[in-house]
Design a protein around this motif. Structure first.
Motif, short mmCIF file in Angstrom:
data_model
loop_
_atom_site.label_atom_id
_atom_site.label_comp_id
_atom_site.label_asym_id
_atom_site.label_seq_id
_atom_site.Cartn_x
_atom_site.Cartn_y
_atom_site.Cartn_z
N PHE A 15 -3.47 -8.13 -3.60
CA PHE A 15 -2.93 -7.01 -2.84
C PHE A 15 -3.85 -6.65 -1.67
O PHE A 15 -3.39 -6.44 -0.55
CB PHE A 15 -2.74 -5.79 -3.75
N ALA A 16 -5.15 -6.58 -1.94
CA ALA A 16 -6.11 -6.24 -0.89
C ALA A 16 -6.10 -7.30 0.22
O ALA A 16 -6.20 -6.98 1.41
CB ALA A 16 -7.51 -6.10 -1.48
N ARG A 17 -6.00 -8.55 -0.19
CA ARG A 17 -5.97 -9.65 0.78
C ARG A 17 -4.74 -9.56 1.68
O ARG A 17 -4.83 -9.68 2.91
CB ARG A 17 -6.00 -10.98 0.02
N GLU A 18 -3.60 -9.33 1.07
CA GLU A 18 -2.35 -9.25 1.84
C GLU A 18 -2.33 -8.03 2.75
O GLU A 18 -1.83 -8.10 3.89
CB GLU A 18 -1.16 -9.24 0.89
N GLU A 19 -2.87 -6.93 2.27
CA GLU A 19 -2.92 -5.72 3.10
C GLU A 19 -3.76 -5.93 4.35
O GLU A 19 -3.36 -5.55 5.46
CB GLU A 19 -3.47 -4.55 2.28
N LEU A 20 -4.92 -6.55 4.18
CA LEU A 20 -5.79 -6.81 5.33
C LEU A 20 -5.13 -7.79 6.30
O LEU A 20 -5.19 -7.59 7.53
CB LEU A 20 -7.13 -7.37 4.85
N ILE A 21 -4.50 -8.83 5.78
CA ILE A 21 -3.83 -9.81 6.64
C ILE A 21 -2.73 -9.13 7.45
O ILE A 21 -2.57 -9.40 8.66
CB ILE A 21 -3.27 -10.97 5.81
N ASP A 22 -1.97 -8.23 6.83
CA ASP A 22 -0.92 -7.50 7.55
C ASP A 22 -1.52 -6.67 8.68
O ASP A 22 -0.97 -6.62 9.79
CB ASP A 22 -0.16 -6.58 6.58
N LEU A 23 -2.64 -6.01 8.42
CA LEU A 23 -3.30 -5.21 9.46
C LEU A 23 -3.80 -6.09 10.61
O LEU A 23 -3.68 -5.72 11.78
CB LEU A 23 -4.47 -4.42 8.86
N ALA A 86 -15.09 -2.42 -1.93
CA ALA A 86 -14.81 -1.04 -2.35
C ALA A 86 -16.10 -0.28 -2.69
O ALA A 86 -16.05 0.91 -2.98
CB ALA A 86 -13.90 -1.05 -3.58
N TYR A 87 -17.24 -0.97 -2.64
CA TYR A 87 -18.48 -0.36 -3.11
C TYR A 87 -19.49 -0.24 -1.97
O TYR A 87 -20.02 -1.24 -1.48
CB TYR A 87 -19.07 -1.20 -4.25
N ASP A 88 -19.77 1.01 -1.55
CA ASP A 88 -20.64 1.19 -0.39
C ASP A 88 -22.11 0.94 -0.70
O ASP A 88 -22.93 0.87 0.21
CB ASP A 88 -20.47 2.59 0.22
N GLN A 89 -22.47 0.77 -1.98
CA GLN A 89 -23.88 0.49 -2.29
C GLN A 89 -24.30 -0.89 -1.80
O GLN A 89 -25.49 -1.21 -1.76
CB GLN A 89 -24.17 0.63 -3.79
N TYR A 90 -23.34 -1.73 -1.42
CA TYR A 90 -23.67 -3.06 -0.92
C TYR A 90 -23.94 -3.07 0.59
O TYR A 90 -24.28 -4.10 1.14
CB TYR A 90 -22.54 -4.04 -1.22
N ALA A 91 -23.77 -1.93 1.23
CA ALA A 91 -23.88 -1.90 2.69
C ALA A 91 -25.24 -2.36 3.18
O ALA A 91 -25.35 -3.17 4.10
CB ALA A 91 -23.58 -0.49 3.21
N ILE A 92 -26.30 -1.84 2.55
CA ILE A 92 -27.65 -2.19 3.02
C ILE A 92 -27.90 -3.68 2.86
O ILE A 92 -28.39 -4.35 3.79
CB ILE A 92 -28.71 -1.38 2.25
N ASP A 101 -20.29 -6.91 10.52
CA ASP A 101 -19.81 -5.55 10.23
C ASP A 101 -19.49 -5.42 8.74
O ASP A 101 -19.55 -6.39 8.00
CB ASP A 101 -18.58 -5.22 11.07
N TYR A 102 -19.14 -4.21 8.34
CA TYR A 102 -18.95 -3.88 6.94
C TYR A 102 -17.81 -2.88 6.85
O TYR A 102 -17.87 -1.83 7.47
CB TYR A 102 -20.26 -3.28 6.42
N LEU A 103 -16.76 -3.23 6.11
CA LEU A 103 -15.60 -2.36 5.96
C LEU A 103 -15.42 -1.96 4.50
O LEU A 103 -15.56 -2.78 3.61
CB LEU A 103 -14.33 -3.07 6.44
N LEU A 104 -15.10 -0.70 4.29
CA LEU A 104 -14.86 -0.20 2.94
C LEU A 104 -13.36 -0.21 2.63
O LEU A 104 -12.53 0.10 3.48
CB LEU A 104 -15.38 1.24 2.81
N LYS A 105 -13.04 -0.55 1.38
CA LYS A 105 -11.66 -0.45 0.89
C LYS A 105 -11.43 0.96 0.35
O LYS A 105 -12.33 1.53 -0.25
CB LYS A 105 -11.41 -1.46 -0.23
N PRO A 106 -10.23 1.52 0.51
CA PRO A 106 -9.13 0.98 1.32
C PRO A 106 -9.48 1.03 2.81
O PRO A 106 -10.14 1.97 3.26
CB PRO A 106 -7.97 1.91 0.97
N ILE A 107 -9.04 0.05 3.53
CA ILE A 107 -9.46 -0.10 4.92
C ILE A 107 -8.81 0.96 5.80
O ILE A 107 -7.59 1.15 5.78
CB ILE A 107 -9.11 -1.50 5.43
N ASP A 108 -9.65 1.64 6.57
CA ASP A 108 -9.17 2.61 7.55
C ASP A 108 -8.77 1.87 8.82
O ASP A 108 -9.57 1.10 9.38
CB ASP A 108 -10.28 3.63 7.85
#
Length: 242
Positions: A15-23, A86-92, A101-108
C-alpha cells in the motif's frame, strides 16, 4: 526538452509503495520506471536500470534500506537516495549515510514536492566537466546553491565518494563535485589510497600502520582516511618507502 528523472521505489509494504508511486506520477519532473518489494530485488534493479533516484524504505525484512545502500558502489553512477520510513528515529543515521533526503510516512504532499524540486535543481546543475576540462586540472569545480566554486587542487586534502556524491575536503570545508573519483585521479595530483578515497600527498601528516596490511592517514588538518591493503604499497612507493 524537459528531461525527467528516473526513479525506483523500494518498499516491502504494498500500500505504501503504491501510494508513493501515485504521488510521483503526478509530478512533471520524475518518471517511476520500476518498483521492488524487498532489498534483494531492489539491488538487482538498481544495477539493471540505473535510476537517477531511489525512494527507499528503511525497515524491511532480512536487509534494511541502510544496509542496501552499503552494498552499492558510491563511485559507479550512484543514484540519489531518498529514505522513506514511518520512524523518525532513523533520520540521523540516514543523513550520516548521506541520504539526499528523508521522508516520513504517511507522506506529506507538500514535503514531497520540496524533495522533488531539490532533485530537479540538482539535475539542472550537473555539468559534463569531463568534456570541457583540460588534461590536468588546477582547480576542482564544486557545486553549491546556484553557484559553482573553483577549489585549487593544492587546497584539497582528500576526496571521497559517498552516497550523495563525491566530496572534496579542504582544511576547513567539505563540498560536493560532479567529477568522479576516476577523473580526479587522472587529472589532479590526488592519489588513490582506498576504493572510496583519494588523498593529496602534501596533505599527509602521518600514516599509522594497522594489522592485516591496512593503514590510516591523518591529514595536516586532522582528518582520518583509511588506506586499504591494495593501495598501501603504491602509497609507500610514492613517498619514497620501498
Amino acid at each position: 526538452m524537459n528531461h525527467k528523472l528516473t526513479a525506483l521505489v523500494i518498499d516491502d509494504e504494498k500500500f505504501a509503495r503504491e501510494e508513493l508511486i501515485d504521488l510521483l506520477h503526478e509530478s512533471d519532473c520524475i518518471q517511476v520506471i520500476d518498483e521492488a518489494n524487498n532489498a534483494i530485488d531492489g539491488l538487482k534493479k538498481i544495477h539493471q536500470l540505473k535510476p537517477d533516484v531511489i525512494f527507499l524504505d528503511i525497515q524491511m525484512p532480512l536487509i534494511t534500506g541502510i544496509e542496501l545502500i552499503g552494498m552499492l558502489d558510491p563511485d559507479n553512477n550512484m543514484p540519489h537516495v531518498v529514505f522513506v520510513t514511518a520512524y523518525d528515529q532513523y533520520a540521523i543515521q540516514a543523513f550520516e549515510d548521506n541520504a539526499f533526503d528523508y521522508l516520513l510516512k504517511p507522506i506529506d504532499t507538500a514535503r514531497l514536492q520540496k524533495t522533488l524540486q531539490r532533485l530537479k535543481r540538482t539535475q539542472q546543475e550537473k555539468v559534463s566537466y569531463q568534456a570541457i576540462s583540460p588534461n590536468q586540472l588546477e582547480q576542482v569545480p564544486c557545486v553549491g546553491h546556484n553557484r559553482i566554486m573553483l577549489i585549487p587542487t593544492d587546497n584539497v586534502e582528500f576526496a571521497c565518494s559517498e552516497v550523495c556524491g563525491v566530496q572534496i575536503q579542504t582544511a576547513e570545508h567539505k563540498m560536493t563535485t560532479q567529477l568522479t573519483l576516476k577523473i580526479l585521479e587522472e587529472k589532479t595530483p590526488l592519489l588513490r589510497c582506498h576504493r572510496q578515497y583519494l588523498v593529496h600527498l602534501k596533505a599527509i601528516r602521518e600514516i599509522k600502520l594497522i594489522d592485516n596490511g591496512l593503514a590510516e592517514i591523518t591529514t595536516i588538518s586532522g582528518h582520518h582516511i583509511p588506506v586499504s591493503r591494495r593501495y598501501l604499497k603504491d602509497l609507500k612507493e610514492r613517498l619514497g618507502f620501498f
